[in-house]
Design a protein around this motif. Sequence first.
Motif, PDB file in Angstrom:
ATOM      1  N   LYS A 244      -5.178   2.741   7.632  1.00  0.00           N
ATOM      2  CA  LYS A 244      -6.607   2.379   7.565  1.00  0.00           C
ATOM      3  C   LYS A 244      -6.999   1.985   6.150  1.00  0.00           C
ATOM      4  N   GLN A 245      -6.449   2.694   5.157  1.00  0.00           N
ATOM      5  CA  GLN A 245      -6.709   2.322   3.770  1.00  0.00           C
ATOM      6  C   GLN A 245      -6.142   0.946   3.446  1.00  0.00           C
TER       7      GLN A 245
ATOM      8  N   TYR B 164      -3.676   7.408   8.492  1.00  0.00           N
ATOM      9  CA  TYR B 164      -4.785   7.289   7.542  1.00  0.00           C
ATOM     10  C   TYR B 164      -4.469   6.255   6.466  1.00  0.00           C
ATOM     11  N   LEU B 165      -3.215   6.190   6.033  1.00  0.00           N
ATOM     12  CA  LEU B 165      -2.835   5.216   5.008  1.00  0.00           C
ATOM     13  C   LEU B 165      -2.967   3.786   5.553  1.00  0.00           C
TER      14      LEU B 165
ATOM     15  N   GLY C  94       1.449   5.441  -0.600  1.00  0.00           N
ATOM     16  CA  GLY C  94       0.759   6.724  -0.579  1.00  0.00           C
ATOM     17  C   GLY C  94       1.733   7.881  -0.667  1.00  0.00           C
TER      18      GLY C  94
ATOM     19  N   THR D  87       0.872  -1.183   0.000  1.00  0.00           N
ATOM     20  CA  THR D  87       0.000   0.000   0.000  1.00  0.00           C
ATOM     21  C   THR D  87       0.899   1.219   0.000  1.00  0.00           C
TER      22      THR D  87
END
Length: 397
Positions: A212-213, A209-210, A184, A182
């Motif tokens: 959680k993504q 926040y990343l 970002g 993941t």
Amino acid sequence: MSSVTKFCDKVYVMAEGGSHYCSKKSDDLCLEDSEKSLSMTRLKCLLRGLDVKAYLLLFMLIPTSLFFIYVHGQKITYFLRPLWESPPQPFHEIPHYYHENVSMENLCKLHGWGIREYPRRVFDAVLFSNELDILKIRWNELHPYVSEFVLLESNSTFTSLPKPFVFAGSRDEFKFLEPRLTYGQVPGRFKKEENPFIEEAYQRLALDYLLKQAGIQDDDLLIMSDVDEIPSRHTVNLLRWCDGIPPILHLRLRNYLYSFEFLVDNNSWRASIHVYQAGKTRYAHYRQSDEILADAGWHCSFCFRRIKEFVFKMKAYSHVDRVRFSHFLNPKRVQRVICKGADLFDMLPEEYTFKEIIGKMGPVPHSYSAVHLPSYLLENAEQFKFLLPGNCLRESG
């Protein structure tokens, strides 16, 4: 008083052929003036007693002292640190047991933990700047046991210098874990006069926040550490299988400088592993618990292939105030410092007792052991030769 003055006049006229100097008279005048505080006459009387040599000494001593403080003031401050700052509370050290031929059930038992029916998922999350070589070593070390790799990078350093998205331009080199990645990007705020730690905190918040993504959930394990703080794979495997581990566990790492040739100590502690809890777990890089697991990996600080990467980090990371003079960034000086194992910023050790400060003063001793290092490093020794003992010379470009 007039009789004394007349007597002096007669004596000096006779002895020196007309000289009317009288020390008694001068002293009396100074004595009288000394009662008038802050008067110019008093100052003149004080200076009258100094000869030329004293003046020269005074004018040499003051500028020299100021220059010494300017150049070495930070060293003096660090050396005197034990006078006003006490050591932090010691960690509760958890002994670390491992051997490749011992079962996971027995290893968990040795630590006082139980064994799970199935391992937890593991998320490895990092803020990335430009450490491509160390990132390769890290991810190859951890990839057998990490479920999701999470990487965030910015177009700004912590000191608000613009930078390219280095990882994005080299992403093809990490195809082996693309399905578990993941990635970002976060735009920099470029506030020049701001404390660098504020920008760092902003980027770490974006990493939350990343995560959680990336799909992190309660009871997953989250590795919080900088790219160059590498947990060993058997440490991660142990913690994902064992039941009853501390919810927040710091990792004690072997602390290296410039390469695995310069072992500073075993006191790197900022890396940590968390049992994730939504709404409670926050990505951070400071002390978050009193529990620490011994001998859990490696911290290789300023372990770069090229001189320009050293210079970039010196200007880019949160402690940029340590670059007190422009010649610190001179490539020839940087190369000399690396091979000596000395400090890039000409600083004293950051310790809390005079004994530890004195014991660590001077260059880091050379180590010629390459035992128990990341396996990917040794399997690709020619590619990462600059990180192994006896290879301190760096590429210039």
